[in-house]
Design an enzyme around this catalytic site. Sequence first.
Site, PDB file in Angstrom:
ATOM      1  CG  ASP A 179      -1.987  -1.019   1.193  1.00 15.56           C
ATOM      2  OD1 ASP A 179      -2.337  -1.475   0.086  1.00 15.56           O
ATOM      3  OD2 ASP A 179      -2.498  -1.398   2.262  1.00 15.56           O
ATOM      4  CG  ASP A 222     -11.629  -1.505  -0.432  1.00 16.83           C
ATOM      5  OD1 ASP A 222     -10.836  -2.452  -0.480  1.00 16.83           O
ATOM      6  OD2 ASP A 222     -11.342  -0.348  -0.821  1.00 16.83           O
TER       7      ASP A 222
END
Length: 251
Positions: free
Chosen positions: A11, A130
């Site tokens: 990330d 998500d």
Amino acid sequence: MLTKRIIPCLDVKSGRVVKGINFIGLQDVGDPVKIAERYNEEGADELVFLDITATHEGRKTMIDLVERVAKRVFIPLTVGGGINSIEEMHALLRAGADKVSINSSAVRNPDLIREGAAIFGSQCIVVAIDAKKHGDTWHVYVSGGRIDTGIDVLAWVKEVEQYGAGEILLTSMDADGTKNGYDVELLESVSRAVRIPVIASGGCGSIQHIVQVFRETTVDAALVASIFHYGEASIQETKCTLAEEGVEIRR
């Protein structure tokens, strides 16, 4: 039998690898090029590179960083974050990515999945989702987990499969960064709903959690961040344990 894949996840925010809990409280982990190179050398099956604030900040994924990472790794590289067009997909693939991951833009414009699959092939198109628990179901979140779309996850995964996605990268927002284990219920519900590969993401805190997700679900790959980033386990150690537990992996 297809082998299960171990995929470290980077990330990235402002050019640095970061890690948080439940999508907040981000902490600096290190340089993405050096980390990617190390994981390549240690035997990772693939890498996922996510520019996690690109969509929220309304900018494109950092092409130069993708180019530098791609020059150092020789395993499949998936790149996501802020991808809104076929042109941007093409630019990332030209920069060295093997697959592109789309999330918020896929929700806003599902035809982007279909167009990308038609031009580059389904194997290049990963739809990232998500998901967060709401009662008896899960909702799809966008903009880096900031916005609840109200869309049912199980309905959405079936749609993206029909649009031509080659793979689903499924992150449990409830489990993300907690190191309490993958969300087995969510992962298996999605895996049963589609025929395309599902990558498990969110919650890995030990090698045993990886063993568990492969034993208790039919996911095809496990995304791992914290335990690799902080040196709590190595990729080789993970693969040796999985092999001992009877999980088919690439040695």
